[in-house]
Design a protein around this motif. Structure first.
Motif, PDB file in Angstrom:
ATOM      1  N   ALA A 121      67.151  79.123  73.441  1.00 57.85           N
ATOM      2  CA  ALA A 121      68.258  79.124  72.694  1.00 57.85           C
ATOM      3  C   ALA A 121      67.583  78.460  71.514  1.00 57.85           C
ATOM      4  CB  ALA A 121      70.048  78.584  73.207  1.00 57.85           C
ATOM      5  N   ASN A 122      67.349  77.695  70.986  1.00 55.31           N
ATOM      6  CA  ASN A 122      66.226  76.669  70.153  1.00 55.31           C
ATOM      7  C   ASN A 122      65.962  77.806  69.134  1.00 55.31           C
ATOM      8  OD1 ASN A 122      68.532  74.394  70.453  1.00 55.31           O
ATOM      9  ND2 ASN A 122      66.156  73.287  71.367  1.00 55.31           N
ATOM     10  N   GLN A 123      64.985  78.302  69.758  1.00 54.71           N
ATOM     11  CA  GLN A 123      64.315  78.683  69.224  1.00 54.71           C
ATOM     12  C   GLN A 123      65.226  80.092  67.870  1.00 54.71           C
ATOM     13  OE1 GLN A 123      60.420  81.244  70.955  1.00 54.71           O
ATOM     14  NE2 GLN A 123      60.721  78.711  71.850  1.00 54.71           N
ATOM     15  N   LEU A 124      65.880  81.116  68.786  1.00 52.89           N
ATOM     16  CA  LEU A 124      66.915  81.982  68.612  1.00 52.89           C
ATOM     17  C   LEU A 124      68.036  81.448  67.015  1.00 52.89           C
ATOM     18  CD1 LEU A 124      67.777  84.218  71.829  1.00 52.89           C
ATOM     19  CD2 LEU A 124      66.585  84.454  69.987  1.00 52.89           C
ATOM     20  N   ILE A 125      69.007  80.479  67.841  1.00 57.00           N
ATOM     21  CA  ILE A 125      69.160  79.563  67.152  1.00 57.00           C
ATOM     22  C   ILE A 125      68.751  79.455  65.346  1.00 57.00           C
ATOM     23  CG2 ILE A 125      71.153  77.899  65.893  1.00 57.00           C
ATOM     24  CD1 ILE A 125      71.563  78.000  69.547  1.00 57.00           C
ATOM     25  N   GLY A 126      67.381  79.831  65.275  1.00 55.80           N
ATOM     26  CA  GLY A 126      66.365  78.319  64.315  1.00 55.80           C
ATOM     27  C   GLY A 126      65.850  79.791  63.515  1.00 55.80           C
ATOM     28  N   LEU A 127      66.747  81.288  63.828  1.00 53.06           N
ATOM     29  CA  LEU A 127      65.924  81.918  63.082  1.00 53.06           C
ATOM     30  C   LEU A 127      66.899  82.487  61.591  1.00 53.06           C
ATOM     31  CD1 LEU A 127      65.807  84.863  66.168  1.00 53.06           C
ATOM     32  CD2 LEU A 127      63.684  83.527  64.762  1.00 53.06           C
ATOM     33  N   LYS A 128      66.245  82.831  60.925  1.00 53.30           N
ATOM     34  CA  LYS A 128      66.422  82.871  59.859  1.00 53.30           C
ATOM     35  C   LYS A 128      68.013  84.002  59.753  1.00 53.30           C
ATOM     36  CE  LYS A 128      65.683  82.848  55.028  1.00 53.30           C
ATOM     37  NZ  LYS A 128      64.808  82.851  54.324  1.00 53.30           N
ATOM     38  N   GLY A 129      68.767  83.741  59.299  1.00 53.09           N
ATOM     39  CA  GLY A 129      69.805  84.911  59.511  1.00 53.09           C
ATOM     40  C   GLY A 129      71.037  84.381  60.496  1.00 53.09           C
ATOM     41  N   ILE A 130      71.072  83.946  61.250  1.00 55.32           N
ATOM     42  CA  ILE A 130      71.663  83.259  62.640  1.00 55.32           C
ATOM     43  C   ILE A 130      73.192  82.347  61.855  1.00 55.32           C
ATOM     44  CG2 ILE A 130      72.127  82.293  64.693  1.00 55.32           C
ATOM     45  CD1 ILE A 130      70.882  84.704  64.908  1.00 55.32           C
ATOM     46  N   PHE A 131      74.400  82.932  61.882  1.00 50.75           N
ATOM     47  CA  PHE A 131      75.410  81.793  61.459  1.00 50.75           C
ATOM     48  C   PHE A 131      75.292  81.209  61.598  1.00 50.75           C
ATOM     49  CE2 PHE A 131      75.892  85.922  58.476  1.00 50.75           C
ATOM     50  CZ  PHE A 131      75.481  85.832  57.491  1.00 50.75           C
ATOM     51  N   HIS A 132      75.711  81.146  63.291  1.00 52.65           N
ATOM     52  CA  HIS A 132      76.124  80.191  64.298  1.00 52.65           C
ATOM     53  C   HIS A 132      75.305  80.557  66.071  1.00 52.65           C
ATOM     54  CE1 HIS A 132      78.900  77.518  66.593  1.00 52.65           C
ATOM     55  NE2 HIS A 132      78.985  78.823  67.552  1.00 52.65           N
ATOM     56  N   GLY A 133      75.136  79.915  66.020  1.00 50.08           N
ATOM     57  CA  GLY A 133      74.601  80.095  67.520  1.00 50.08           C
ATOM     58  C   GLY A 133      75.110  79.054  68.225  1.00 50.08           C
ATOM     59  N   GLU A 134      75.432  79.284  69.820  1.00 46.95           N
ATOM     60  CA  GLU A 134      75.464  78.040  70.700  1.00 46.95           C
ATOM     61  C   GLU A 134      75.479  78.527  72.018  1.00 46.95           C
ATOM     62  OE1 GLU A 134      79.578  75.819  71.757  1.00 46.95           O
ATOM     63  OE2 GLU A 134      80.089  76.847  70.345  1.00 46.95           O
ATOM     64  N   LEU A 135      74.534  77.363  72.622  1.00 43.58           N
ATOM     65  CA  LEU A 135      74.358  77.006  74.460  1.00 43.58           C
ATOM     66  C   LEU A 135      75.478  77.025  74.964  1.00 43.58           C
ATOM     67  CD1 LEU A 135      72.770  78.290  76.442  1.00 43.58           C
ATOM     68  CD2 LEU A 135      71.044  76.048  75.869  1.00 43.58           C
ATOM     69  N   VAL A 136      76.105  77.847  75.758  1.00 41.16           N
ATOM     70  CA  VAL A 136      76.992  77.208  77.026  1.00 41.16           C
ATOM     71  C   VAL A 136      76.433  77.404  78.174  1.00 41.16           C
ATOM     72  CG1 VAL A 136      78.953  77.760  77.865  1.00 41.16           C
ATOM     73  CG2 VAL A 136      78.718  77.477  75.043  1.00 41.16           C
ATOM     74  N   MET A 137      76.454  76.261  78.938  1.00 41.51           N
ATOM     75  CA  MET A 137      75.624  76.039  79.904  1.00 41.51           C
ATOM     76  C   MET A 137      76.636  75.388  81.489  1.00 41.51           C
ATOM     77  SD  MET A 137      71.753  74.655  80.420  1.00 41.51           S
ATOM     78  CE  MET A 137      70.827  73.814  78.697  1.00 41.51           C
ATOM     79  N   SER A 138      76.473  76.225  82.701  1.00 42.82           N
ATOM     80  CA  SER A 138      77.545  75.555  83.501  1.00 42.82           C
ATOM     81  C   SER A 138      76.616  75.740  84.724  1.00 42.82           C
ATOM     82  CB  SER A 138      78.335  77.195  83.655  1.00 42.82           C
ATOM     83  OG  SER A 138      79.385  76.699  84.906  1.00 42.82           O
ATOM     84  N   GLY A 139      76.919  75.335  86.298  1.00 46.25           N
ATOM     85  CA  GLY A 139      76.580  75.201  87.026  1.00 46.25           C
ATOM     86  C   GLY A 139      76.184  76.619  88.025  1.00 46.25           C
ATOM     87  N   ILE A 140      75.495  75.959  89.207  1.00 49.69           N
ATOM     88  CA  ILE A 140      75.425  77.404  89.931  1.00 49.69           C
ATOM     89  C   ILE A 140      75.740  77.219  91.376  1.00 49.69           C
ATOM     90  CG2 ILE A 140      73.736  79.171  90.748  1.00 49.69           C
ATOM     91  CD1 ILE A 140      71.565  78.494  88.609  1.00 49.69           C
TER      92      ILE A 140
END
Length: 132
Positions: A113-132
Motif C-alpha cells: 500500500a505504501n509503495q502504491l500510495i507514494g506514486l506520483k499522481g496518486i491523489f488519495h490512497g488508503e489501506l483498509v484491513m480486516s480480520g479473516i
C-alpha cells in the motif's frame, strides 16, 4: 450463532460514551456496539502482530500522469501473491478509482500500500484491513 450473556459494569461517563457511539454508528443496541468494538480491537491486534489479514487498497489518481499506470502495475506484479483482484473505475475524464483486494501478512500489505500510495499522481490512497 451461540450467544452467551454476561453482565458488564461501567462508570456513568463510559456508559454514556458507549450509548453515544451506538447512536452515531446506528447500532440497534449496546451488545452490537460492544461486539463491533471487540472485533475492531482484534483486527488491530492482528495488524500490529503481523498476522494474516484481508483488506483493500483504495487509490484515486490522475490516469494522465506519465508512467503512473506502468509503475503501479510493476509494483502490483512484485506483490502478485497478495493481490486477489483489482477493480478499475473511471470517475471522470481525468480521474480513476482503483480498489485492490488483498490478503496476506499485515506488514507486506502495508508495504504494498505504501509503495502504491507514494506514486506520483496518486491523489488519495488508503489501506483498509480486516480480520479473516
Amino acid at each position: 450463532m451461540n450467544i452467551k450473556r454476561f453482565g458488564v459494569s461501567l462508570e456513568d461517563e463510559l456508559l454514556k460514551a458507549l450509548d453515544e457511539y451506538s447512536l452515531q454508528n446506528k447500532f440497534p443496541n449496546r451488545s452490537q456496539a460492544i461486539r463491533h468494538l471487540i472485533r475492531k480491537n482484534l483486527v488491530t491486534q492482528h495488524w500490529e502482530g503481523n498476522q494474516e489479514v484481508a483488506g483493500a487498497i483504495v487509490l484515486v489518481y490522475d490516469h494522465h500522469k506519465r508512467d503512473l499506470q506502468y509503475n503501479s502495475t510493476a509494483i502490483q506484479h512484485d506483490f502478485h501473491d497478495l493481490i486477489l483482484s483489482v477493480q478499475h473505475v473511471h470517475l471522470d475524464h481525468h480521474h480513476c478509482l482503483e480498489t485492490i483486494a488483498v490478503k496476506g501478512k499485515a506488514e507486506r500489505l502495508t508495504e504494498l500500500a505504501n509503495q502504491l500510495i507514494g506514486l506520483k499522481g496518486i491523489f488519495h490512497g488508503e489501506l483498509v484491513m480486516s480480520g479473516i
